[in-house]
Structures are given as C-alpha cells and as structure tokens.
Design a protein around this motif. Structure first.
Motif: not given
Length: 757
Positions: A264-267, A284-289, A326-333, A362-368
């Motif tokens: 994953t990019y930043q997992g 936590a995801p081990g690999l990008a899906q 409480n369950l939360r989530e944050t971007l891993a990839h 990768r638009p969510e992290v503003d990368l091209l």
C-alpha cells in the motif's frame, strides 16, 4: 550424421509441422522429462515463424524428444519464454532416432491480412549430448541476429485469421496459517477467489488481454534479503499476467510491474503512527487491491508495434478504534490508475525506433507521475555496425510542486565478426525519478564505458569455443560533477571438447572509489581504497548424470583492513529421466566491511556514523523437479538466506569522506549490541501442476515462509535454526483450477477444410 526430414502443411484452422530426426546412435537420443517451457536435458526440434518478415520479431515453438512443449516470443536479442500459446505436439522415439508432430492453431499467430502470405521461417534442431544446433536455413553465429537469417516460406494462400476470443475462468481456494499483526499470534483463515482472464483478437495484428478480479496468491515466494545499502532492492515479477506477452512494455525499462498490486502507498506509515498514538488497529490492508488490468498489443504488417496497458487499484483503509472505542478509518492506499502507451517501429536494415510513456494518477493525494522514453537502434546496410541511443524524461507533480528530470544513453558498436566492440556514454540527472511505475535504484550519475570482445567460434585443439573480453568503465556524479570510480575488467572463458566450461576474471579499481550515497547525507562522500578482484568459475557437462557448477572470487583492498570473498557451489544430480535435483550454496565473507549505521545516542545526533563490520552471507537452496508426464509434474524449491552483521568499531565521517574512530561501542545498558543483526529468510514452495488439456490446468501450491530479524548474533550458521521455526510464519495451502474456453470452437467449422502443402 544427423539428417532431418521436415514437412509443413496447413488448412483453415492450423499449421501442421512434422519432422523425422535421424541419429547415428538412436539409443543415445536424450529424452529426459522436464516442466513446460523448460528444454531440460533433452534433444529438441523447433520452428521460428516471422509472419511479417520483419527480421526482428517472431514466434518460437519447440518440442523435446520427451514431448515437452516450449513456446516463446522472439526478438533480435531476446527470448520471452513466459508467453504461453495453446497448441499441441507429440514426440516418439524410433529405431532411426525420433519424430515429432505439431499442430499450431492460426489463432495463436499474428499474420497480415493479405491474399498471399510470405513468411520468414526457420527450423532448428539440437542434439543435446553433442551441444550441436543446426538450422534449415544457415545461421552464422558471427552475424547479428538469428531471426534475420531465416529462410522464406512463400505462396501461402487462403490463410485467414480465425476468431480469436478465449476465456480462462479460474477459482482458487486457500487455507492459511498466518501471523496476525493485530492479535500478535498465529491465526487460521480460509478464503476463496474467483476471476477470469479474457483474450480477444481485435484484428489480425492486435490482441486484448484482460484479467478481472485478479488473484496472484499462487506466485512463488520472493527471496528476501537483508539490505544494508541506501537503495531499494528489485524483486523479480512472478505473476503470469505481468509476464506473458510483455515484450513491448519492457522497452526502455521504465515499467516495473511489481509496483502494481503490491504494498500500500502509505498503509504501513499510518499503522505505525496510530499505534504510536496508542490506537488499536483493527484491520489494515497488506497489499493494494488491484481491481483489473488490461493490455492491448500487436504489430502491423508495416512493422509498427503498439501496446496499451491500464490497471486500476481501488482505495483501501486502515480501520482503528479512537479514544472512545469507536471504529474509524483512515486512507491507507488511494485510488490509483496506471497507464502505459508504447509505439515501436521497425525501420530499414532491421533497425528500430520506440517511444513509451508511463503515467500514474493518484487524485486523492494529488499525485501525477509521467515518464517518456524514446530509443533507437540503427544498423549499417551489412549489419556490421550499430548506433543506438535512449532518452528519458520524468515529470512528477505532487501537491502542486513539479519536478522534472532526464536520463540518456548512446552507444556505437561493431556487432558482427569474431571481434566486436562498443563505446558508450550515459547520464542520469539528480532529479530524474521514474519510481512511481518504474524502478531506478539511484540517479545522479554519468559515465562512459568501452568493451572489446573476441570469440573463437571454430573448434581448435581441445577447445570448442573461446571468449576473451576487455572492459573499462569510469563514472562521475552528475551534479555536482565529481569523480566516483574507474574500473578495468579482463575475462576469458572456454568450452572444451568434453563440454566442460571454465573462466577467469580480473577486476581492478586502480584509484580510490568515492560513494556519494552511502552516508545518507548528500554532499558527504564515503571513500573506499583501491582494490582488485580475481576469480573464476567451472561448469561441467549438464548432459551427464552428475554435474557441478563452482565459482570463487576474492576482492582485495589496499591497506589490508578489508577483504571480500564470494564462493558458490552447485551440484546437479539427475536420478532418472523424471527426477532432477539442484543444490546450491552461496557463501560470502566480508571482513572489515564498513558503511552507514543509524545511531540514536544523543552525543552523536549531528554526526554521520560509519560502522566497521564483519558479515557472513549464506544462501542455501534445494530445487527438486519430479515430472510424471509431459503434462504433469511436481516442483519443490527450498531457500534459506542468512546474514549476520557483527559490528567491531564505529567512526564519525568527515566531509572529505574519511572516518575518525570514536569511543562509541553500540551497546545498551545491559551490554547488548544495538546494531549486531541476524536475519533469516526461509521459504519452501511445493507445487503440483496438471495440464488437463492445452490451456487448462489444476495447480496445487504449498508455501511456507519465515522472515526473522533480530538484534544479536547466532555466532554460527547452524545456530540460526535454534528458534527459527518459532518465529512468525506463513503456512499456505492452495488449489487453483483454470479452464481454457475457445470461442472459435463454438462456431461451426467450415466444411471440407482443404489441407495445403
């Protein structure tokens, strides 16, 4: 002595090739079984087909005397055995030698849409025990390229490309015992995956390949290593979809397919930061899906190759509990789109011009990230000399900041004759970065090299073939321009009449070598003394029941404080026509080796620390191959990598690249070393493969992986096993069923299909 009689016929569905292969001693024909796409230790016969007559690209189909099938995409200087076609063949031993028949469906070939076909073609046979290869149309080893020396097959009429549409649905079931990072113990899980590969002929020249909901769990284990360098380790691609038919996408080496569907990019960073803040990580995801991947490739009758590749990874998240539970989530990839577009045009005198572009969004992290590579190869009319070049340009945009960089290469070479040579210049700017989709261990260098090579092709005295090579290479830092190293190499090897091959090598670094990257602080170099390395290798006749590969190299450094020894031995034992075993042992002993070490002591927080260390690196492997039939076999590979790093003393690095020894001893309050390391990577891959019919198979795989790194020393190799198997591990059992469905068979066959000779 080895007469060969061949036949070629065709109809509206396939081409048919038959050959009678005579042998002066028929009972000496080697017909040992091997896995598919492995020539093994057997005689073989094959055909090279270049339907467009380009002299640069073609298809290879081969069958051994044991009936094992091999197919490949052929280039001027490459053979891609990862490509798999669906065809049939049969070989039998006879009282005069052996014979073979092949049926190659037209759907497996690409050829122009014209009324009369004229193909380049050649037939090749190898008599394994004599290492003798012969061709229908003569191939001179002193001339450049095998495809360019093919013969002609003319006046093929009424040859139409059939419907090329196939589906390969598959299902894979897994039972795994794995180490759960969240619970901190071994757990069991069961999972099942479904997916499908699709292949569609868009025209007589172009093919679309797609994998839907891909599953790569049955790929072989990576051989992980302890990496003490400042650079990333490059691992081989083992996933079939990213191996087969990727010849166009390999142009320029700017597409490293392991970037796709990998970590994953930043997992990992997100998990570490959450745990450091005292948060419980639930999942936590081990690999990008990877959702899907598609490629289109082919070459027109005018020699233009076109390739398009696209892959999509969906966004994935780390799930954790906040301070309230409480369950939360944050971007891993982030959502990621990978794109490759390539054009490759064959030009006059078997030259070539290519252009390839890679793009990652990768638009969510503003990368091209964008990389463009252009390259060419030109030959003189008689193909004696060549001029080749390459230019690469990268643009990386993140958070509104744009960074550009470049890399280029040019080479002039004599490529034909007993004596060949080349002169090269290359450079890579300090801002060139293709690593979002490519692989570059380091940038910021420029250099020049030259090589002269002599090959004695004729048998003379006790020799079958002799080779001698002289090479020199000087490299500099690109920015600022500073000298890095100069090396000179001389090597020679020979194959004797008993098929034993041996060689000697000498490498000399006549001036001090300056490493600008080891310090991890750019601008502060690390200097190594002058050195030279001597060594050689020995390889006996593989056609014998027992064979042996052996090599030893020793690098001496001026001053006597540092010495590198590398030793390798690999016995090869063929117990029968079905069972083959290869043992391997690589041992390296580095004395007085030194490099960067991370020190947490506040007394040295503003210093660059260098550690002087002794290292053992041992890699032992076992590869066993038991082949029941030419369509059913079992393979087992066992690999154990161990590296022990024992630090002796430490020094502070100054700006000139030299160290001053300090009193720091690297011990904690209990007297234990903070830096000594013992690293183990133990893997077993056991696979059983049964090809039910061409293109369809059942495969069973057992994977057993242990990776362990600890502070402290094992003192000797055998003590590493004391607690190795109590470490976190993966124990995976899987079975995969894949079925090949050819849509062309659903169509009504033409009546009275005419067989033509």
């Amino acid at each position: 002595d080895f007469k060969t009689m061949g036949r070629f016929v065709y109809d509206d569905q396939a081409i048919y090739i038959a050959a009678e292969l005579y042998d002066v001693t028929p009972d000496s024909v080697l017909s040992m079984l091997s896995q598919r796409d492995d020539f093994g230790n057997a005689d073989w016969f094959g055909v090279l087909i270049d339907p467009y007559g380009s002299g640069q690209n073609g298809f290879g189909f081969y069958t051994t005397a044991a009936g094992v099938e091999i197919d490949a995409i052929l280039g001027q200087a490459s053979t891609d055995l990862t490509w798999n076609a669906v065809w049939k063949s049969k070989a039998i031993l006879t009282d005069y030698g052996w014979s073979v028949e092949m049926r190659i469906p037209l759907s497996q070939l690409r050829f122009p849409k014209v009324d009369v076909q004229n193909w380049n073609i050649n037939f090749k046979r190898q008599v394994r025990r004599r290492r003798e290869a012969s061709h229908w149309n003569q191939v001179n080893p002193q001339e450049f390229g095998e495809i360019t020396q093919s013969g002609k097959l003319t006046n093929l009429v009424n040859l139409n490309s059939p419907l090329r549409l196939s589906f390969s649905p598959y299902t894979t079931a897994y039972v795994e015992n794995f180490y759960n990072d969240q619970s901190g113990k071994q757990d069991w899980r069961y999972r099942q995956r479904f997916g499908m590969d699709v292949k569609l002929g868009l025209s007589e020249s172009f093919t679309l390949d797609a994998t839907l909901i891909p599953d790569f769990g049955q790929t072989v284990s990576d051989r992980l290593v302890l990496n003490l360098s400042p650079f990333e380790v490059r691992y081989n691609e083992n996933r079939p979809f990213f191996l087969e038919g990727m010849d166009l996408f390999g142009i320029g080496d700017v597409f490293y397919s392991r970037r796709i569907g990998s970590n994953t990019y930043q997992g990992d960073a997100k998990v570490d930061s959450l745990q450091a803040a005292g948060r419980e990580v639930v999942s936590a995801p081990g690999l990008a899906q990877l959702v899907n991947a598609t490629k289109i490739s082919g070459r027109t009758k005018k020699g233009l190759g076109i390739g398009f590749f696209n892959a999509i990874e969906k966004a994935s998240y780390v799930v954790y509990k906040d301070s309230m539970g409480n369950l939360r989530e944050t971007l891993a990839h982030p959502f990621s789109n990978y794109n490759v577009l390539v054009f490759s045009q064959n030009i006059k005198n078997n030259g070539n011009f290519s252009l390839i572009n890679t793009n990652v969004l990768r638009p969510e992290v503003d990368l091209l990230a964008n990389v463009t590579n252009g390259e060419f190869t030109l030959f003189t009319k008689n193909k004696t000399y060549s001029l080749s070049g390459q230019g690469q340009f990268s643009t990386n945009q993140k958070n509104g900041i744009v960074v550009n960089g470049h890399s280029d290469f040019i080479s002039f070479a004599k490529v034909q004759g007993i004596v060949t040579y080349n002169v090269d210049y290359y450079e890579c700017s300090d801002t060139y970065d293709p690593n979002e989709m490519g692989f570059l261990a380091r940038n910021n260098y420029r250099g020049t090299s030259a090589q002269v090579k002599w090959v004695g092709y004729e048998r003379k005295g006790i020799f079958l073939r002799r080779t001698a090579i002289l090479n020199t290479n000087a490299e500099f830092l690109y920015a600022p321009s500073k000298f890095a190293y100069w090396t000179f190499t001389a090597s020679t090897n020979a194959t004797f009449k008993n098929f034993l091959t041996a060689g000697l090598d000498l490498n000399v670094w006549p001036v001090k070598e300056t490493d600008f990257f080891e310090s991890r602080t750019f601008g502060v170099p690390l200097v190594y003394p002058q050195s030279f390395q001597v060594g050689g290798f020995y390889s006996s006749d593989y056609s014998k029941k027992y064979a042996l590969d052996f090599s030893v190299y020793n690098r001496y450094f001026a001053g006597g404080g540092m010495n590198n020894i590398d030793f390798s031995v690999s016995p090869r034992i063929r117990f029968s026509n079905k069972l083959f075993l290869v043992l391997g042992s690589d041992v390296s002993r580095y004395i007085g080796n030194y490099g960067y070490v991370r020190v947490s002591d506040t007394l040295y927080k503003d210093q660059i620390m260098i550690g002087y260390r002794n290292r053992w690196i041992v890699n032992n492997s076992i590869a066993a191959d038991y082949t029941f039939t030419n369509r059913m076999g079992m393979m087992m590979t066992l690999n154990h990598y161990w590296q022990e790093v024992n630090y002796q003393k430490f020094g502070v690095l100054n700006n000139e690249g030299y160290t001053s020894i300090v009193s720091y001893n690297g011990l904690d309050s209990l007297g234990n070393s903070k830096h000594n390391t013992s690293f183990n990577a133990f893997t077993i891959d056991l696979s059983f493969r049964w090809v039910i019919y061409p293109g369809s198979e059942i495969r069973f795989l057992w994977k057993y992986n242990i990776y362990s790194a600890k502070q402290g020393l094992d003192l000797n190799y055998f003590r590493t096993f004391n607690d190795l198997f109590s470490q976190p591990q993966l124990n995976s059992f899987s079975i995969k069923a894949l079925f090949f469905l050819d849509a062309a068979k659903w169509k009504r066959k033409k009546k009275g299909g005419e067989l033509r000779i």
